[in-house]
Design a protein around this motif. Sequence first.
Motif, PDB file in Angstrom:
ATOM      1  N   MET A 281       0.815  -1.133  -0.034  1.00 43.56           N
ATOM      2  CA  MET A 281       0.061  -0.171  -0.104  1.00 43.56           C
ATOM      3  C   MET A 281       0.830   1.253   0.042  1.00 43.56           C
ATOM      4  O   MET A 281       1.946   1.328   0.668  1.00 43.56           O
ATOM      5  CB  MET A 281      -1.006   0.045   1.364  1.00 43.56           C
ATOM      6  N   LEU A 282       0.281   2.417  -0.622  1.00 40.12           N
ATOM      7  CA  LEU A 282       1.204   3.418  -0.615  1.00 40.12           C
ATOM      8  C   LEU A 282       0.545   4.559   0.153  1.00 40.12           C
ATOM      9  O   LEU A 282      -0.443   4.668   0.123  1.00 40.12           O
ATOM     10  CB  LEU A 282       1.176   4.068  -2.262  1.00 40.12           C
ATOM     11  N   VAL A 283       1.324   5.297   0.956  1.00 37.03           N
ATOM     12  CA  VAL A 283       0.836   6.173   1.792  1.00 37.03           C
ATOM     13  C   VAL A 283       1.588   7.516   1.397  1.00 37.03           C
ATOM     14  O   VAL A 283       2.924   7.487   0.985  1.00 37.03           O
ATOM     15  CB  VAL A 283       1.375   5.942   3.285  1.00 37.03           C
ATOM     16  N   SER A 284       0.825   8.607   1.143  1.00 37.60           N
ATOM     17  CA  SER A 284       1.538   9.910   0.664  1.00 37.60           C
ATOM     18  C   SER A 284       1.976  10.447   2.274  1.00 37.60           C
ATOM     19  O   SER A 284       1.059  10.711   3.136  1.00 37.60           O
ATOM     20  CB  SER A 284       0.501  10.893   0.074  1.00 37.60           C
ATOM     21  N   VAL A 285       3.245  10.951   2.256  1.00 37.07           N
ATOM     22  CA  VAL A 285       3.719  11.732   3.406  1.00 37.07           C
ATOM     23  C   VAL A 285       4.166  13.086   2.987  1.00 37.07           C
ATOM     24  O   VAL A 285       5.007  13.204   1.866  1.00 37.07           O
ATOM     25  CB  VAL A 285       4.796  10.955   4.018  1.00 37.07           C
ATOM     26  N   THR A 286       3.701  14.091   3.420  1.00 40.62           N
ATOM     27  CA  THR A 286       3.871  15.163   3.138  1.00 40.62           C
ATOM     28  C   THR A 286       5.499  15.868   2.875  1.00 40.62           C
ATOM     29  O   THR A 286       6.183  15.443   4.095  1.00 40.62           O
ATOM     30  CB  THR A 286       3.129  16.367   4.000  1.00 40.62           C
ATOM     31  N   GLY A 287       5.935  16.234   1.903  1.00 42.36           N
ATOM     32  CA  GLY A 287       7.057  16.457   1.674  1.00 42.36           C
ATOM     33  C   GLY A 287       8.101  15.443   1.230  1.00 42.36           C
ATOM     34  O   GLY A 287       9.393  15.621   0.964  1.00 42.36           O
ATOM     35  N   VAL A 288       7.760  14.146   1.587  1.00 45.93           N
ATOM     36  CA  VAL A 288       8.349  12.847   1.480  1.00 45.93           C
ATOM     37  C   VAL A 288       7.818  12.211  -0.087  1.00 45.93           C
ATOM     38  O   VAL A 288       8.737  11.795  -0.772  1.00 45.93           O
ATOM     39  CB  VAL A 288       8.488  12.121   2.540  1.00 45.93           C
ATOM     40  N   GLY A 289       6.711  12.746  -0.269  1.00 43.85           N
ATOM     41  CA  GLY A 289       6.401  11.768  -1.647  1.00 43.85           C
ATOM     42  C   GLY A 289       5.494  10.477  -1.036  1.00 43.85           C
ATOM     43  O   GLY A 289       5.015  10.380  -0.102  1.00 43.85           O
TER      44      GLY A 289
ATOM     45  N   HIS B  71      -7.655 -19.111   3.203  1.00 41.65           N
ATOM     46  CA  HIS B  71      -7.812 -18.548   2.038  1.00 41.65           C
ATOM     47  C   HIS B  71      -8.663 -17.151   1.915  1.00 41.65           C
ATOM     48  O   HIS B  71      -7.890 -16.414   2.527  1.00 41.65           O
ATOM     49  CB  HIS B  71      -9.110 -19.543   1.380  1.00 41.65           C
ATOM     50  N   ASP B  72      -9.254 -16.862   1.121  1.00 39.71           N
ATOM     51  CA  ASP B  72      -9.794 -15.441   0.924  1.00 39.71           C
ATOM     52  C   ASP B  72     -10.495 -14.778   2.240  1.00 39.71           C
ATOM     53  O   ASP B  72     -10.251 -13.695   2.317  1.00 39.71           O
ATOM     54  CB  ASP B  72     -10.977 -15.358  -0.238  1.00 39.71           C
ATOM     55  N   PHE B  73     -11.083 -15.567   3.213  1.00 39.26           N
ATOM     56  CA  PHE B  73     -11.473 -15.430   4.498  1.00 39.26           C
ATOM     57  C   PHE B  73     -10.417 -14.559   5.220  1.00 39.26           C
ATOM     58  O   PHE B  73     -10.637 -13.342   5.499  1.00 39.26           O
ATOM     59  CB  PHE B  73     -12.211 -16.425   5.134  1.00 39.26           C
ATOM     60  N   GLY B  74      -9.307 -15.166   5.144  1.00 40.90           N
ATOM     61  CA  GLY B  74      -7.939 -14.620   5.741  1.00 40.90           C
ATOM     62  C   GLY B  74      -7.497 -13.618   5.118  1.00 40.90           C
ATOM     63  O   GLY B  74      -7.045 -12.500   6.004  1.00 40.90           O
ATOM     64  N   MET B  75      -7.477 -13.629   3.949  1.00 40.07           N
ATOM     65  CA  MET B  75      -6.907 -12.508   3.056  1.00 40.07           C
ATOM     66  C   MET B  75      -7.550 -11.077   3.424  1.00 40.07           C
ATOM     67  O   MET B  75      -6.983 -10.121   3.490  1.00 40.07           O
ATOM     68  CB  MET B  75      -6.795 -12.954   1.515  1.00 40.07           C
ATOM     69  N   ARG B  76      -8.789 -11.183   3.367  1.00 43.20           N
ATOM     70  CA  ARG B  76      -9.601 -10.041   3.530  1.00 43.20           C
ATOM     71  C   ARG B  76      -9.281  -9.363   4.994  1.00 43.20           C
ATOM     72  O   ARG B  76      -9.216  -8.081   5.109  1.00 43.20           O
ATOM     73  CB  ARG B  76     -11.259 -10.461   3.583  1.00 43.20           C
ATOM     74  N   LEU B  77      -9.053 -10.321   6.051  1.00 43.52           N
ATOM     75  CA  LEU B  77      -8.460  -9.666   7.169  1.00 43.52           C
ATOM     76  C   LEU B  77      -7.294  -8.850   7.327  1.00 43.52           C
ATOM     77  O   LEU B  77      -6.991  -7.771   7.678  1.00 43.52           O
ATOM     78  CB  LEU B  77      -8.469 -10.550   8.514  1.00 43.52           C
ATOM     79  N   PHE B  78      -6.198  -9.624   6.662  1.00 47.65           N
ATOM     80  CA  PHE B  78      -4.906  -8.985   6.401  1.00 47.65           C
ATOM     81  C   PHE B  78      -5.164  -7.574   5.760  1.00 47.65           C
ATOM     82  O   PHE B  78      -4.425  -6.602   5.779  1.00 47.65           O
ATOM     83  CB  PHE B  78      -4.150  -9.993   5.578  1.00 47.65           C
ATOM     84  N   GLU B  79      -5.888  -7.653   4.587  1.00 48.94           N
ATOM     85  CA  GLU B  79      -6.060  -6.479   3.705  1.00 48.94           C
ATOM     86  C   GLU B  79      -6.504  -5.289   4.488  1.00 48.94           C
ATOM     87  O   GLU B  79      -6.007  -4.294   4.738  1.00 48.94           O
ATOM     88  CB  GLU B  79      -7.363  -6.776   2.498  1.00 48.94           C
ATOM     89  N   ASN B  80      -7.688  -5.770   5.400  1.00 49.66           N
ATOM     90  CA  ASN B  80      -8.149  -4.454   6.471  1.00 49.66           C
ATOM     91  C   ASN B  80      -7.106  -4.099   7.442  1.00 49.66           C
ATOM     92  O   ASN B  80      -6.914  -2.866   7.667  1.00 49.66           O
ATOM     93  CB  ASN B  80      -9.481  -5.081   7.196  1.00 49.66           C
ATOM     94  N   PHE B  81      -6.425  -5.065   7.961  1.00 48.10           N
ATOM     95  CA  PHE B  81      -5.444  -4.751   8.719  1.00 48.10           C
ATOM     96  C   PHE B  81      -4.399  -3.856   8.186  1.00 48.10           C
ATOM     97  O   PHE B  81      -3.894  -2.978   8.830  1.00 48.10           O
ATOM     98  CB  PHE B  81      -4.571  -6.223   9.263  1.00 48.10           C
ATOM     99  N   CYS B  82      -4.182  -4.169   6.996  1.00 36.88           N
ATOM    100  CA  CYS B  82      -2.861  -3.328   6.367  1.00 36.88           C
ATOM    101  C   CYS B  82      -3.418  -1.964   5.890  1.00 36.88           C
ATOM    102  O   CYS B  82      -2.877  -0.899   5.386  1.00 36.88           O
ATOM    103  CB  CYS B  82      -2.258  -3.872   5.339  1.00 36.88           C
ATOM    104  N   LYS B  83      -4.881  -1.889   5.347  1.00 39.64           N
ATOM    105  CA  LYS B  83      -5.390  -0.696   4.846  1.00 39.64           C
ATOM    106  C   LYS B  83      -6.173   0.227   5.683  1.00 39.64           C
ATOM    107  O   LYS B  83      -6.521   1.257   5.666  1.00 39.64           O
ATOM    108  CB  LYS B  83      -6.148  -1.074   3.698  1.00 39.64           C
ATOM    109  N   LYS B  84      -6.800  -0.309   6.925  1.00 40.68           N
ATOM    110  CA  LYS B  84      -7.935   0.285   7.587  1.00 40.68           C
ATOM    111  C   LYS B  84      -7.510   0.537   9.204  1.00 40.68           C
ATOM    112  O   LYS B  84      -8.257   1.435   9.728  1.00 40.68           O
ATOM    113  CB  LYS B  84      -9.061  -0.341   7.327  1.00 40.68           C
ATOM    114  N   CYS B  85      -6.679  -0.243   9.446  1.00 43.90           N
ATOM    115  CA  CYS B  85      -6.176  -0.256  10.943  1.00 43.90           C
ATOM    116  C   CYS B  85      -5.166   0.709  11.132  1.00 43.90           C
ATOM    117  O   CYS B  85      -4.378   0.892  10.084  1.00 43.90           O
ATOM    118  CB  CYS B  85      -5.935  -1.626  11.342  1.00 43.90           C
TER     119      CYS B  85
END
Lengths: 256, 216
Positions: free
Chosen positions: B1-9, B202-216
């Motif tokens: 995932m890409l995060v924008s950080v001011t001044g750093v890009g 499977h996908d059930f677990g993958m969705r949790l990891f996605e949320n952990f990395c993108k929403k938490c």
Amino acid sequence: MFNRPRIIPVLLIDDRDLIKTINFKKPTYLGDPVNALKIFNRKGIDEMAVLDISASKKGIEPDFELLTDMASEAFMPLSYGGGIKTLEQVRKLLAIGYEKVVLNTSLVEDEHLVRDAVALAGSQSVVASIDAKLVKGQYKCVICDGTKVIDMTPVELAKHAAELGVGEIFLNSIDRDGMMTGYDTDLINQVVNAVDIPVTACGGAGSISDLKDALVNGHAHAAAGGSMFVYYGRLKAVLITAPTEQELTEAGIYTE
Amino acid sequence: MLVSVTGVGLRETMVAIINYGLGNLGSIANMLKVIGEKSVITADPEKIKAADRIILPGVGAFDAGMSKLNESGVVDVIKEQANAGKPILGICLGMQLLGNASEEGELPGLGLIDFSCKRFDIPAEMNLKVPHMGWDIVEFKKDVPLIDGIEGRQRYYFVHTYHAVCNNSEDVMMTCDYGYEFACAVNKGNVYGVQFHPEKSHDFGMRLFENFCKKC
């Protein structure tokens, strides 16, 4: 309560090839094991077992390179058996993504390894594989990939394995291997009744009703199979296949 | 995932998977790779500090896990980072270690969430084997970022003999029924723990990891 017995396709490997045997003999080449695992993963299979019959026969190490490639395709529980001789190999298998190691020959020839594996990984991660064969009308156990008959019945070996601390029995009927004519439910019942730990039945599965037979009449906790997951139709065309969620629910294998 | 950080890009976020000698590290890293997340398997406090998120895996016995965590010298940094608000996800034994204690051992846990673990105590007539092993369905009890947007029946792969008992019901994130209802996932603020194995679900677990990395 939700009840979903584990249905476990078994992938047999011989010198990096995916194969299938009949009565532990006559290996037929099927294809690439990494690709097969990838397809099973896409089908959302609940659990898989990978067994290498060459490692044990030739006395070589598990093929970690191949096993790492396979594990990287699998987002389901995986077990591995074949040629495991040291605790370091157990540690390595767990680290690359196999949560269970399957031990067979060491159950009788290296009990320390079994105990050490249990101490390292916990009993839930160590499976005792018991290969049973009828010899003059009596069940006997066979080790070293079906090549060495020992003077122990499957019930005796299962009890022995449970005492060593393993968390599960993988019970294989050599007589039914590759036959696709149904499980040996007498054999399964004998072992299930002898131990408190779960028993996975293998050998003979040809249809969904066979899977149900092992679970309902054999009282196995999980049903494993080889041929029915890699062959299709009367002429046994090679095709990676597995019963669907709906088929298993309609058969009454999955219940609420 | 890409995060924008001011001044750093733009910069990539990093997940630290704590390596203290126990657990399915390869599978977790594989699944993160599939969802496009960078991860590092490490016990280096500096790398853990530098990471954006922490995953604490683990299989095996409670005291063995806690001793190995102590030996690896990561206990202080985990506590410090968790208290500073960094998202942390404990998996299986890694979840159990987030609590205060377990019937399985003598050592105190990390104490990040107020629960302790007890052995399954299922009436014999129910004829259920322990460990609880296999796929099971769960019920969500709490609206948190980790399960945000996940709908429908979810099932995950479980292997465990002990389960969490929360002292505060608001810390229960999910429940499962095996003999009786128990907390199979816990949460307090930025600290999450799941008893099951998302990396093997499977996908059930993958969705949790996605949320952990993108929403938490």
